[in-house]
Design a protein around this motif. Structure first.
Motif, PDB file in Angstrom:
ATOM      1  N   TYR A 131       0.810  -1.223   0.000  1.00  0.00           N
ATOM      2  CA  TYR A 131       0.000   0.000   0.000  1.00  0.00           C
ATOM      3  C   TYR A 131       0.846   1.276   0.000  1.00  0.00           C
ATOM      4  N   THR A 132       2.168   1.163  -0.063  1.00  0.00           N
ATOM      5  CA  THR A 132       3.024   2.345  -0.236  1.00  0.00           C
ATOM      6  C   THR A 132       3.379   2.582  -1.709  1.00  0.00           C
ATOM      7  N   PHE A 133       2.754   1.862  -2.618  1.00  0.00           N
ATOM      8  CA  PHE A 133       3.114   1.971  -4.031  1.00  0.00           C
ATOM      9  C   PHE A 133       2.875   3.386  -4.551  1.00  0.00           C
ATOM     10  N   HIS A 134       3.749   3.831  -5.441  1.00  0.00           N
ATOM     11  CA  HIS A 134       3.672   5.178  -6.008  1.00  0.00           C
ATOM     12  C   HIS A 134       4.412   5.184  -7.338  1.00  0.00           C
ATOM     13  N   GLY A 135       4.293   6.275  -8.073  1.00  0.00           N
ATOM     14  CA  GLY A 135       4.957   6.365  -9.365  1.00  0.00           C
ATOM     15  C   GLY A 135       5.295   7.798  -9.723  1.00  0.00           C
ATOM     16  N   ASP A 136       6.280   7.935 -10.597  1.00  0.00           N
ATOM     17  CA  ASP A 136       6.793   9.244 -10.996  1.00  0.00           C
ATOM     18  C   ASP A 136       6.875   9.337 -12.517  1.00  0.00           C
ATOM     19  N   PHE A 137       6.776  10.574 -13.021  1.00  0.00           N
ATOM     20  CA  PHE A 137       6.779  10.828 -14.462  1.00  0.00           C
ATOM     21  C   PHE A 137       7.466  12.151 -14.732  1.00  0.00           C
ATOM     22  N   MET A 138       8.411  12.139 -15.693  1.00  0.00           N
ATOM     23  CA  MET A 138       9.009  13.360 -16.235  1.00  0.00           C
ATOM     24  C   MET A 138       8.822  13.317 -17.745  1.00  0.00           C
ATOM     25  N   ASN A 139       8.094  14.281 -18.289  1.00  0.00           N
ATOM     26  CA  ASN A 139       7.783  14.266 -19.722  1.00  0.00           C
ATOM     27  C   ASN A 139       8.985  14.680 -20.564  1.00  0.00           C
ATOM     28  N   ALA A 140       9.371  13.790 -21.482  1.00  0.00           N
ATOM     29  CA  ALA A 140      10.432  14.124 -22.436  1.00  0.00           C
ATOM     30  C   ALA A 140      10.089  13.581 -23.824  1.00  0.00           C
ATOM     31  N   TRP A 141       8.795  13.488 -24.125  1.00  0.00           N
ATOM     32  CA  TRP A 141       8.367  13.080 -25.464  1.00  0.00           C
ATOM     33  C   TRP A 141       8.922  14.043 -26.519  1.00  0.00           C
ATOM     34  N   ASP A 142       9.055  13.550 -27.741  1.00  0.00           N
ATOM     35  CA  ASP A 142       9.164  14.447 -28.878  1.00  0.00           C
ATOM     36  C   ASP A 142       7.848  15.220 -28.927  1.00  0.00           C
ATOM     37  N   GLN A 143       7.893  16.511 -28.668  1.00  0.00           N
ATOM     38  CA  GLN A 143       6.664  17.255 -28.417  1.00  0.00           C
ATOM     39  C   GLN A 143       5.700  17.273 -29.603  1.00  0.00           C
ATOM     40  N   PRO A 144       6.168  17.496 -30.840  1.00  0.00           N
ATOM     41  CA  PRO A 144       5.221  17.442 -31.960  1.00  0.00           C
ATOM     42  C   PRO A 144       4.533  16.084 -32.090  1.00  0.00           C
ATOM     43  N   GLU A 145       5.273  14.996 -31.811  1.00  0.00           N
ATOM     44  CA  GLU A 145       4.669  13.662 -31.883  1.00  0.00           C
ATOM     45  C   GLU A 145       3.652  13.447 -30.765  1.00  0.00           C
ATOM     46  N   LEU A 146       3.953  13.948 -29.575  1.00  0.00           N
ATOM     47  CA  LEU A 146       2.994  13.848 -28.484  1.00  0.00           C
ATOM     48  C   LEU A 146       1.727  14.623 -28.820  1.00  0.00           C
ATOM     49  N   GLU A 147       1.884  15.806 -29.346  1.00  0.00           N
ATOM     50  CA  GLU A 147       0.725  16.624 -29.696  1.00  0.00           C
ATOM     51  C   GLU A 147      -0.102  15.976 -30.806  1.00  0.00           C
ATOM     52  N   ARG A 148       0.583  15.337 -31.767  1.00  0.00           N
ATOM     53  CA  ARG A 148      -0.142  14.636 -32.835  1.00  0.00           C
ATOM     54  C   ARG A 148      -0.990  13.506 -32.263  1.00  0.00           C
ATOM     55  N   ARG A 149      -0.437  12.744 -31.349  1.00  0.00           N
ATOM     56  CA  ARG A 149      -1.166  11.641 -30.745  1.00  0.00           C
ATOM     57  C   ARG A 149      -2.371  12.132 -29.936  1.00  0.00           C
ATOM     58  N   VAL A 150      -2.189  13.202 -29.188  1.00  0.00           N
ATOM     59  CA  VAL A 150      -3.319  13.756 -28.428  1.00  0.00           C
ATOM     60  C   VAL A 150      -4.415  14.205 -29.386  1.00  0.00           C
ATOM     61  N   ARG A 151      -4.025  14.852 -30.451  1.00  0.00           N
ATOM     62  CA  ARG A 151      -4.999  15.373 -31.411  1.00  0.00           C
ATOM     63  C   ARG A 151      -5.705  14.240 -32.165  1.00  0.00           C
ATOM     64  N   ASN A 152      -4.929  13.288 -32.698  1.00  0.00           N
ATOM     65  CA  ASN A 152      -5.491  12.260 -33.580  1.00  0.00           C
ATOM     66  C   ASN A 152      -6.106  11.079 -32.830  1.00  0.00           C
ATOM     67  N   CYS A 153      -5.720  10.897 -31.579  1.00  0.00           N
ATOM     68  CA  CYS A 153      -6.220   9.750 -30.815  1.00  0.00           C
ATOM     69  C   CYS A 153      -7.156  10.199 -29.699  1.00  0.00           C
ATOM     70  N   VAL A 154      -6.637  10.963 -28.740  1.00  0.00           N
ATOM     71  CA  VAL A 154      -7.440  11.351 -27.582  1.00  0.00           C
ATOM     72  C   VAL A 154      -8.571  12.283 -27.987  1.00  0.00           C
ATOM     73  N   ASN A 155      -8.248  13.401 -28.655  1.00  0.00           N
ATOM     74  CA  ASN A 155      -9.290  14.358 -29.039  1.00  0.00           C
ATOM     75  C   ASN A 155     -10.293  13.753 -30.017  1.00  0.00           C
ATOM     76  N   ALA A 156      -9.800  12.875 -30.895  1.00  0.00           N
ATOM     77  CA  ALA A 156     -10.649  12.301 -31.948  1.00  0.00           C
ATOM     78  C   ALA A 156     -11.453  11.102 -31.474  1.00  0.00           C
ATOM     79  N   GLY A 157     -11.249  10.669 -30.217  1.00  0.00           N
ATOM     80  CA  GLY A 157     -12.012   9.553 -29.694  1.00  0.00           C
ATOM     81  C   GLY A 157     -11.617   8.215 -30.276  1.00  0.00           C
ATOM     82  N   ARG A 158     -10.318   8.029 -30.551  1.00  0.00           N
ATOM     83  CA  ARG A 158      -9.849   6.787 -31.177  1.00  0.00           C
ATOM     84  C   ARG A 158      -8.895   6.037 -30.257  1.00  0.00           C
TER      85      ARG A 158
END
Length: 315
Positions: A279-306
């Motif tokens: 029950y002490t489990f936890h996680g960490d994240f530091m974003n270092a995506w290729d930003q244009p590719e991350l934005e493309r995925r958000v736009r074409n997948c998340v925003n588009a409902g795919r």
């Protein structure tokens, strides 16, 4: 685990929360030995959420993604480092398992991560991800598989990409009871029950954990003093102070073990240990995506409902 089963397990987790109210690897990198990783100040690690956020976390467990893209990652290395909680303090943290960026260490920065490689598919995801190391009968166990999902779960048309160098910690590493960490969820493959503490998985199954990150950002800060306050969990809506919607980041980690004898790297009574409870489990994240590719995925997948694969294209 498929989306349907994740939702069933999530619902079981909510029910448990309401009842409470409120492969072994041989390497052990330098800095990870128990005598080498005593922290100067263990109390700086984020602690339990307040009641409002705890309730919001409970509400995320049963929500299934309406859209998503993913990265399939492998464990990279293990060490007593944490560049978010203890920046530039090598060997100070309890032991973590790192996946994604191969270079992550106590001194990691956005610039250093962008110059390194990754264990993830796609290779354009250079982000750093880490969780406490799992132990079976005192021996460290590397994850068998790690899937990192970026999901549209509410108001997905408004979701925006994580900005470069955003970082966040989820979970409560200092929990002294299961009810102090609503983010911790353990289960067994092919089965639906879940628990905040370890499951004693039967033969023929494997231990699994999944960890959900919040989705409401203040639109301004890449980090905060406790590494949590700049992003909060959706609680019916995003509050006016955190009204920028992000995709839900979710870790789904499978370990090649079952049965008992399980523990985590952690900090107990100010000392780094390898026998912390589940029950002490936890996680960490530091974003270092290729930003244009991350934005493309958000736009074409998340925003588009795919639902998209690792290449960022609909499956």
């Amino acid at each position: 685990m498929n989306a349907r089963l994740r939702g069933v397990i999530g619902a079981a987790s909510v029910a448990l929360a309401l009842a409470l109210i409120g492969s072994v690897v041989a390497y052990q990198p330098a800095g990870a030995g128990p005598e080498e990783i005593h922290a100067v100040n263990h109390d700086s690690h984020p602690a339990a959420p307040d009641a409002h956020q705890a309730a919001a976390i409970e509400g995320q467990a049963g929500i299934q993604a309406a859209s998503e893209f993913r990265a399939n990652c492998r464990a990279s290395h293990r060490s007593g480092n944490d560049p978010i909680i203890y920046p530039n303090q090598t060997g100070v943290s309890h032991v973590h398992e790192f996946f994604g960026n191969r270079s992550t260490n106590a001194s990691s920065t956005y610039t250093s991560l962008k110059a390194a490689g990754t264990t993830c598919d796609p290779v354009v995801d250079l982000s750093a991800y880490w969780v406490p190391t799992l132990y079976k009968n005192g021996q460290p166990v590397a994850p068998e598989s790690v899937t990192v999902y970026y999901q549209g779960i509410h108001d997905m048309q408004r979701a925006v990409a994580y900005p470069p160098d955003m970082r966040y910690v989820v979970g409560n590493a200092r929990a002294t009871s299961p009810d102090q960490n609503p983010s911790a969820r353990w289960s067994c493959t092919t089965q639906s029950p879940s628990s905040r503490d370890f499951m004693n998985c039967p033969a023929g199954t494997k231990l699994e954990t999944y960890l959900d990150f919040p989705t409401c950002w203040n639109g301004r800060d890449l980090d905060s003093a406790n590494h949590k306050d700049h992003i909060v969990f959706w609680n019916g809506s995003c509050p006016s102070t955190h009204n920028v919607v992000l995709p839900r980041l979710e870790f789904l980690i499978t370990y090649p073990v079952n049965g008992g004898g399980l523990s985590l790297g952690g900090t107990v009574n100010g000392v780094n240990v390898t026998n912390a409870p589940g029950y002490t489990f936890h996680g960490d994240f530091m974003n270092a995506w290729d930003q244009p590719e991350l934005e493309r995925r958000v736009r074409n997948c998340v925003n588009a409902g795919r639902i998209c694969g690792t290449n960022g294209n609909p499956i």
